[in-house]
Motif scaffolding. Structure first.
Motif: not given
Lengths: 115, 115
Positions: A36, A38, A43-44, A46, A90, A103, A105-106
């Motif tokens: 993802y 940002q 916003h985030l 894909l 991300f 999900l 996330f890192g």
């Protein structure tokens, strides 16, 4: 529990340079993998995703990522970045079969591309 | 086509106050997720709904956090007796269905600051 690690917190590079962001996950089962992005103030969104098949996936804006199952990695690459690629990136993992397909996330990598 | 919307975009609360954060998913999306993103970190899963049923609330950090989606569309995340550690961006995401291949679409988030 699964976890995702991104190797770099901050990356600074100049336009036209190549970009590679590392992502490793820990989970022994089947996973779906995502990147993802940002952009500042947005916003985030894909960027790309891997479900199965060809481990080299291509996403939007010239990005690609390679899934290496033996290394539990899903690194993101772009051969030549632009100033507009300045954003936070991300990596995320979804374990197949887990209820709800949440999900994980890192921690994210902030990329600054200097004009 | 409207995306996921969240309100308010910013909320300042004094420690001990209750807050309610709203999420309007994309119309027709069955699945709805809440994530918490602390400063400098990636989003962390809080809870998941499939229609009006809350199927996973394993990520809620304490019993002060409560989420509902009574009619299977709009969702509200409520935090009671807010603490400083609750300061974060709260993200809502929705997906068309619960299968693993369905993309999650994220809203802009609500930035909560507890003073």
């Amino acid at each position: 529990a699964q976890s995702v690690s991104q190797h770099n917190h901050h990356v600074i590079l100049s336009e036209a340079a190549s970009l590679e962001l590392g992502c490793n996950y820990s989970y022994g089962g089947t996973v779906n993998l995502f990147w993802y992005v940002q952009y500042p103030g947005q916003h985030l969104q894909l960027l790309l995703k891997y479900f199965s098949g060809d481990p080299l996936v291509k996403g939007i804006k010239g990005f690609e990522a390679e899934f290496i199952k033996s290394k539990f990695s899903f690194n993101l690459r772009k051969p030549s970045v632009q100033w507009s690629d300045t954003a936070e990136y991300f990596c995320a993992v979804k374990s197949i079969g887990a209820a709800g397909n949440k999900l994980t996330f890192g921690g994210g990598t902030r990329v600054l591309v200097k004009p | 086509g409207a995306g996921v919307s969240q309100s308010p975009r910013y909320k300042v609360a004094k420690r001990g106050q209750d807050v309610a954060l709203r999420c309007d998913p994309i119309s027709g999306h069955v699945s709805l997720f809440w994530y918490q993103q602390a400063l400098g970190q990636g989003p962390e899963f809080l809870t998941y709904f499939q229609n009006e049923a809350q199927l996973d609330k394993s990520g809620l950090p304490s019993d002060r956090f409560f989420a509902e989606r009574p009619e299977g569309s709009v969702s509200t995340l409520k935090i009671q007796r807010t603490q400083q550690e609750d300061s974060a961006v709260y993200l809502c995401a929705s997906s068309l269905d619960s299968g693993s291949t369905y993309e999650q679409y994220f809203g802009p988030g609500t930035r909560l600051t507890v003073t």
